[in-house]
Design an enzyme around this catalytic site. Structure first.
Site, PDB file in Angstrom:
ATOM      1  N   LYS A  72       0.759  -0.908   0.365  1.00 47.60           N
ATOM      2  CA  LYS A  72       0.097   0.210   0.111  1.00 47.60           C
ATOM      3  C   LYS A  72       0.641   1.326   0.171  1.00 47.60           C
ATOM      4  O   LYS A  72       2.057   1.205   0.051  1.00 47.60           O
ATOM      5  CB  LYS A  72      -0.672   0.061   1.247  1.00 47.60           C
ATOM      6  CG  LYS A  72      -2.309   0.973   0.922  1.00 47.60           C
ATOM      7  CD  LYS A  72      -3.360  -0.292   1.000  1.00 47.60           C
ATOM      8  CE  LYS A  72      -5.226   0.790   0.603  1.00 47.60           C
ATOM      9  NZ  LYS A  72      -6.038   0.180   0.421  1.00 47.60           N
ATOM     10  N   GLY A 108     -23.429   3.784  -2.191  1.00 41.93           N
ATOM     11  CA  GLY A 108     -22.691   4.534  -3.250  1.00 41.93           C
ATOM     12  C   GLY A 108     -22.656   2.675  -4.167  1.00 41.93           C
ATOM     13  O   GLY A 108     -23.573   2.762  -4.202  1.00 41.93           O
ATOM     14  N   SER A 109     -21.194   3.393  -4.669  1.00 37.62           N
ATOM     15  CA  SER A 109     -21.216   2.572  -5.867  1.00 37.62           C
ATOM     16  C   SER A 109     -21.243   1.039  -5.474  1.00 37.62           C
ATOM     17  O   SER A 109     -22.398  -0.467  -6.311  1.00 37.62           O
ATOM     18  CB  SER A 109     -19.810   2.078  -6.822  1.00 37.62           C
ATOM     19  OG  SER A 109     -19.156   3.723  -6.479  1.00 37.62           O
ATOM     20  N   VAL A 110     -20.505   0.402  -4.499  1.00 32.06           N
ATOM     21  CA  VAL A 110     -20.878  -0.722  -4.150  1.00 32.06           C
ATOM     22  C   VAL A 110     -22.442  -1.198  -3.749  1.00 32.06           C
ATOM     23  O   VAL A 110     -23.425  -2.156  -3.917  1.00 32.06           O
ATOM     24  CB  VAL A 110     -19.942  -1.365  -2.663  1.00 32.06           C
ATOM     25  CG1 VAL A 110     -20.182  -3.177  -2.433  1.00 32.06           C
ATOM     26  CG2 VAL A 110     -19.062  -1.564  -3.564  1.00 32.06           C
TER      27      VAL A 110
END
Ligand code: NAD
Length: 367
Positions: free
Chosen positions: A92, A194-196
């Site tokens: 990350k 949202g998107s999910v």
């Protein structure tokens, strides 16, 4: 002269001690005077393959906070990627600064050069406060970027695949808890439209579940509810609902001291990262309360499966969905193992991920 205790405290807090405690292979500090770039790349484990994980931009209160975050997030990617059955390790990156003030093409391209200097050992992707355009700038300087927009030749938004994995993970948790994986007739609270969340609601209502949804933006929740025959509820109300399943698909840490006693569900299964504010404490309380927790990093892995296949293979949507579908079996195994051993599902999931890494490490020297 510092006394022995002071020196001991300094040693215990030193960067190497911190890195050693978390088990990282490499931590790269990236600094560039000309562009003002300050970033840290954490490479946690590359036994399974190159370390893959997104780049987050955040205005951290201190450099120490940024380091702590990148170490924690990159270690999390090792477990997520291993458990998803991917041949990639965990990494990350964090770029330090207020995105509104410091983000620009030069800074991102300079960051891309740092990623490139690692020769593919770390592959980056989009994360908090990074968008398609930002990833495009990074990709001007390195090929070690995944999850690019279709305009840049990528397979596009991973959210639908994440939603599918969350859905099958939820079904596995239902099988474990209720003896059947059908969600028809179940009452499910989805936090975040949202998107999910919106795609997940589609799967759930199609199967015949009664869905309650909330969002910070009420019009967003209202639209998803109208399109799918779900019911809008308030942002606070969601914790008090008498439901079978609570699905956090907005923010992390929503299972905390303030909310945990309000939950009446039997299952928690959602896409949000780091749902348990305190992994150990809240994980144990859930077990005591008889609430089955499907570990977030296990059931939200559809997105990383999507970007990984996009980057390392000739992307095929059916293959991505088929790999994501395996989350069902893995989730069922983890929940059964946790019950058998009397540990939390989070602990069982981490142990299973570590087991796979240890097993693969044994064949690393063989061609
Ligand atoms: P998103 O930004 O599209 O949607 C999140 C939604 O949550 C937004 O509509 C936002 O208004 C709403 N929200 C914010 N705070 C809220 C609150 N307090 N109560 C109710 N709603 C609130 O994000 P997404 O891509 O749908 O991702 C959802 C979660 O899943 C995030 O935590 C993300 O980190 C995690 N996740 C996403 C993916 C992916 O592929 N998109 C993969 C893994 C994990």
């Amino acid at each position: 002269m510092a006394d022995v205790n002071e020196m001991k405290a300094v040693t215990e807090n030193s960067i190497f001690t911190q890195v050693q405690r978390m088990g990282h292979e490499q931590v790269v500090f990236c600094h560039d005077e000309a562009t003002g770039l300050k970033a840290i790349i954490g490479i946690h484990n590359t036994v399974l393959g190159p370390a893959l994980g997104g780049t987050r931009m955040w205005d951290y209160a201190s450099d120490e906070d940024a380091l702590e975050d990148v170490l924690r997030l990159s270690r999390g990617m090792t477990y997520k990627n291993a458990l998803a059955g991917l041949n990639i390790g965990g990494g990350k990156a964090v770029i330090i600064g207020d995105p509104k003030k410091v983000k620009n093409e030069a800074l991102l391209r300079r960051f891309g050069k740092f990623v490139n200097s690692l020769g593919g050992k770390y592959v980056t992707a989009e994360d908090v406060n990074m968008g398609d355009r930002d990833m495009e700038y990074i990709s001007y300087e390195t090929n070690h970027v995944c999850g690019l927009a279709p305009t840049m030749g990528g397979a596009g938004n991973p959210s639908p695949v994440t939603a599918y994995g969350t859905y099958v993970g939820m079904k596995a948790a239902a099988k474990h808890t209720f003896g059947s994986d059908t969600l028809a007739g179940k009452r499910i609270a989805v936090q975040g439209a949202g998107s999910v969340g919106s795609t997940l609601v589609e799967y759930l209502t199609k199967e015949g579940a009664t869905v309650y949804i909330c969002d910070l933006f009420e019009d967003r929740a209202a639209q998803v509810a109208a399109e799918n025959g779900a019911h809008v509820v308030g942002m606070e109300e969601i914790y008090d609902l008498d439901v079978d399943i609570y699905s956090p698909c907005a923010l992390g840490a929503t299972i905390n001291d303030d909310t945990i006693d309000r939950l009446k569900c039997k299952i928690i299964a959602g896409a949000a990262n780091n749902q348990l504010k305190d992994e150990i404490k809240h994980g144990k309380i859930l077990v005591e309360k008889g609430i089955v927790y499907a570990p977030d990093f296990l059931i939200n892995a559809g997105g990383v499966i999507h970007v990984c296949l996009d980057h390392f293979t000739d992307y095929n949507r059916d293959r991505a969905m088929a790999m994501t579908e395996r989350i069902y079996d893995t989730c069922l195994e983890i929940l059964e193992e946790a019950q058998k051993q009397g540990i939390t599902p989070q602990e069982a999931a981490m142990a299973a991920a570590q087991k796979r890494i240890d097993q693969v490490a044994k064949i690393k020297s063989v061609l």
